[in-house]
Design a protein around this motif. Structure first.
Motif, PDB file in Angstrom:
ATOM      1  N   GLU A   1     -69.257 -28.848  10.210  1.00 34.45           N
ATOM      2  CA  GLU A   1     -67.699 -29.144  10.318  1.00 34.45           C
ATOM      3  C   GLU A   1     -66.865 -28.165   9.884  1.00 34.45           C
ATOM      4  N   SER A   2     -67.507 -27.264   9.300  1.00 38.04           N
ATOM      5  CA  SER A   2     -66.606 -26.195   8.840  1.00 38.04           C
ATOM      6  C   SER A   2     -66.093 -25.303   9.861  1.00 38.04           C
ATOM      7  N   GLY A   3     -66.624 -25.175  10.866  1.00 37.00           N
ATOM      8  CA  GLY A   3     -66.107 -24.438  12.081  1.00 37.00           C
ATOM      9  C   GLY A   3     -66.601 -22.880  11.869  1.00 37.00           C
ATOM     10  N   LEU A   4     -67.378 -22.456  10.874  1.00 34.74           N
ATOM     11  CA  LEU A   4     -67.783 -21.160  10.890  1.00 34.74           C
ATOM     12  C   LEU A   4     -68.378 -20.573  11.939  1.00 34.74           C
ATOM     13  N   ALA A   5     -69.085 -21.238  12.690  1.00 35.03           N
ATOM     14  CA  ALA A   5     -69.886 -20.623  13.791  1.00 35.03           C
ATOM     15  C   ALA A   5     -68.750 -20.295  14.901  1.00 35.03           C
ATOM     16  N   ASP A   6     -67.860 -21.047  15.107  1.00 37.40           N
ATOM     17  CA  ASP A   6     -66.881 -20.608  15.996  1.00 37.40           C
ATOM     18  C   ASP A   6     -65.952 -19.555  15.398  1.00 37.40           C
ATOM     19  N   ARG A   7     -65.733 -19.643  14.068  1.00 38.16           N
ATOM     20  CA  ARG A   7     -64.805 -18.395  13.704  1.00 38.16           C
ATOM     21  C   ARG A   7     -65.245 -17.204  13.290  1.00 38.16           C
ATOM     22  N   ASP A   8     -66.897 -17.127  12.960  1.00 42.07           N
ATOM     23  CA  ASP A   8     -67.300 -15.970  12.473  1.00 42.07           C
ATOM     24  C   ASP A   8     -68.816 -16.231  12.815  1.00 42.07           C
ATOM     25  N   PRO A   9     -69.424 -16.187  13.993  1.00 39.60           N
ATOM     26  CA  PRO A   9     -70.615 -16.322  14.692  1.00 39.60           C
ATOM     27  C   PRO A   9     -71.746 -15.633  13.649  1.00 39.60           C
ATOM     28  N   SER A  10     -71.606 -14.528  13.593  1.00 37.92           N
ATOM     29  CA  SER A  10     -72.324 -13.640  12.677  1.00 37.92           C
ATOM     30  C   SER A  10     -72.466 -14.189  11.376  1.00 37.92           C
ATOM     31  N   ALA A  11     -71.537 -14.435  10.924  1.00 40.09           N
ATOM     32  CA  ALA A  11     -71.738 -15.140   9.445  1.00 40.09           C
ATOM     33  C   ALA A  11     -72.488 -16.432   9.364  1.00 40.09           C
ATOM     34  N   ALA A  12     -72.146 -17.165  10.299  1.00 36.45           N
ATOM     35  CA  ALA A  12     -72.911 -18.338  10.458  1.00 36.45           C
ATOM     36  C   ALA A  12     -74.349 -18.187  10.719  1.00 36.45           C
ATOM     37  N   GLU A  13     -74.818 -17.298  11.424  1.00 40.84           N
ATOM     38  CA  GLU A  13     -75.968 -16.915  11.767  1.00 40.84           C
ATOM     39  C   GLU A  13     -76.696 -16.497  10.387  1.00 40.84           C
ATOM     40  N   ALA A  14     -76.006 -15.558   9.851  1.00 39.36           N
ATOM     41  CA  ALA A  14     -76.678 -14.814   8.537  1.00 39.36           C
ATOM     42  C   ALA A  14     -76.835 -16.337   7.578  1.00 39.36           C
ATOM     43  N   ALA A  15     -75.922 -17.370   7.427  1.00 41.37           N
ATOM     44  CA  ALA A  15     -76.089 -18.404   6.537  1.00 41.37           C
ATOM     45  C   ALA A  15     -77.239 -19.177   6.789  1.00 41.37           C
ATOM     46  N   VAL A  16     -77.328 -19.418   8.211  1.00 39.35           N
ATOM     47  CA  VAL A  16     -78.661 -20.180   8.780  1.00 39.35           C
ATOM     48  C   VAL A  16     -79.836 -19.608   8.325  1.00 39.35           C
ATOM     49  N   ARG A  17     -79.928 -18.101   8.557  1.00 39.86           N
ATOM     50  CA  ARG A  17     -81.292 -17.365   8.239  1.00 39.86           C
ATOM     51  C   ARG A  17     -81.520 -17.531   6.689  1.00 39.86           C
ATOM     52  N   ALA A  18     -80.376 -17.419   5.639  1.00 29.91           N
ATOM     53  CA  ALA A  18     -80.635 -17.339   4.317  1.00 29.91           C
ATOM     54  C   ALA A  18     -81.069 -18.555   3.960  1.00 29.91           C
ATOM     55  N   LEU A  19     -80.795 -19.759   4.671  1.00 29.45           N
ATOM     56  CA  LEU A  19     -81.213 -21.242   4.232  1.00 29.45           C
ATOM     57  C   LEU A  19     -82.622 -21.178   4.694  1.00 29.45           C
ATOM     58  N   ASP A  20     -82.893 -20.799   5.818  1.00 33.87           N
ATOM     59  CA  ASP A  20     -84.240 -20.872   6.343  1.00 33.87           C
ATOM     60  C   ASP A  20     -85.190 -19.971   5.462  1.00 33.87           C
ATOM     61  N   GLU A  21     -84.687 -18.757   5.022  1.00 34.66           N
ATOM     62  CA  GLU A  21     -85.426 -17.859   4.096  1.00 34.66           C
ATOM     63  C   GLU A  21     -85.604 -18.655   2.919  1.00 34.66           C
ATOM     64  N   LEU A  22     -84.708 -19.157   2.152  1.00 32.87           N
ATOM     65  CA  LEU A  22     -85.187 -19.718   0.906  1.00 32.87           C
ATOM     66  C   LEU A  22     -85.815 -20.970   1.166  1.00 32.87           C
ATOM     67  N   GLU A  23     -85.754 -21.766   2.153  1.00 34.28           N
ATOM     68  CA  GLU A  23     -86.652 -22.919   2.023  1.00 34.28           C
ATOM     69  C   GLU A  23     -88.133 -22.456   2.343  1.00 34.28           C
ATOM     70  N   HIS A  24     -88.352 -21.490   3.209  1.00 30.82           N
ATOM     71  CA  HIS A  24     -89.558 -20.727   3.310  1.00 30.82           C
ATOM     72  C   HIS A  24     -90.073 -20.249   2.161  1.00 30.82           C
ATOM     73  N   LEU A  25     -89.397 -19.803   1.388  1.00 31.79           N
ATOM     74  CA  LEU A  25     -90.106 -19.090  -0.010  1.00 31.79           C
ATOM     75  C   LEU A  25     -90.161 -20.169  -0.817  1.00 31.79           C
ATOM     76  N   ALA A  26     -89.390 -21.120  -1.143  1.00 24.12           N
ATOM     77  CA  ALA A  26     -89.545 -22.266  -1.931  1.00 24.12           C
ATOM     78  C   ALA A  26     -90.872 -22.998  -1.654  1.00 24.12           C
ATOM     79  N   ARG A  27     -90.935 -23.305  -0.292  1.00 20.98           N
ATOM     80  CA  ARG A  27     -92.167 -24.102   0.059  1.00 20.98           C
ATOM     81  C   ARG A  27     -93.568 -23.309  -0.144  1.00 20.98           C
TER      82      ARG A  27
END
Length: 164
Positions: free
Chosen positions: A129-155
């Motif tokens: 809902e934040s619209g980051l993917a539309d406003r700043d696609p590279s930042a949105a991609e970096a955010a999703v990568r960071a979440l995936d990285e942390l989740e993988h590390l945690a698991r």
């Protein structure tokens, strides 16, 4: 010098969508040039029950911010020192300016229980809902990568090694 000494006092300024979401005092524990570690009490005057964890006055957060990573990891302990778990914010890399630590929250979060048995991705709907993917696609991609990285590390390895 202790983390709570005036020489090490700073203000954490968490910004969301261009506005300050919360600002609170913290004590600088360490700054190695890449990772900034601060310690702060739970900033709200009342308890907050998230359903999977309850943050309460007296809880102590040891917060780790990176200048080169898109997340922050907050170790949450009771006033008595019992580890509750880690609350991870997906953020732009942190910026320390004088006595202010500026952190831009990108809505995505991860919770990891103390024993690692519970790893929860949070607020993905808010992120969409934040619209980051539309406003700043590279930042949105970096955010999703960071979440995936942390989740993988945690698991796979847990977060202890990341923050020690």
């Amino acid at each position: 010098m202790s983390a709570g000494s005036p020489e090490n006092a700073l203000s954490v300024n968490l910004v969301k969508a261009g506005s300050t979401k919360i600002r609170y005092p913290a004590g600088l524990v360490r700054d190695d040039g890449t990772r900034i570690t601060v310690r702060a009490p739970w900033a709200a005057p009342h308890a907050r029950d998230f359903g999977f964890v309850r943050f309460e006055p007296g809880d102590v957060l040891t917060e780790h911010y990176w200048r080169d990573r898109w997340y922050a990891v907050k170790e949450v302990r009771t006033v008595g020192g019992r580890l509750k778990g880690w609350y991870c914010d997906i953020t732009r890399p942190a910026v320390l300016r004088g006595a202010e630590l500026l952190v831009e929250d990108l809505d995505l979060d991860l919770w990891v229980s103390a024993d690692g048995s519970s790893v929860l991705r949070l607020d993905e709907d808010e992120f969409e809902e934040s619209g980051l993917a539309d406003r700043d696609p590279s930042a949105a991609e970096a955010a999703v990568r960071a979440l995936d990285e942390l989740e993988h590390l945690a698991r796979t390895e847990g977060l202890t090694g990341l923050v020690t």
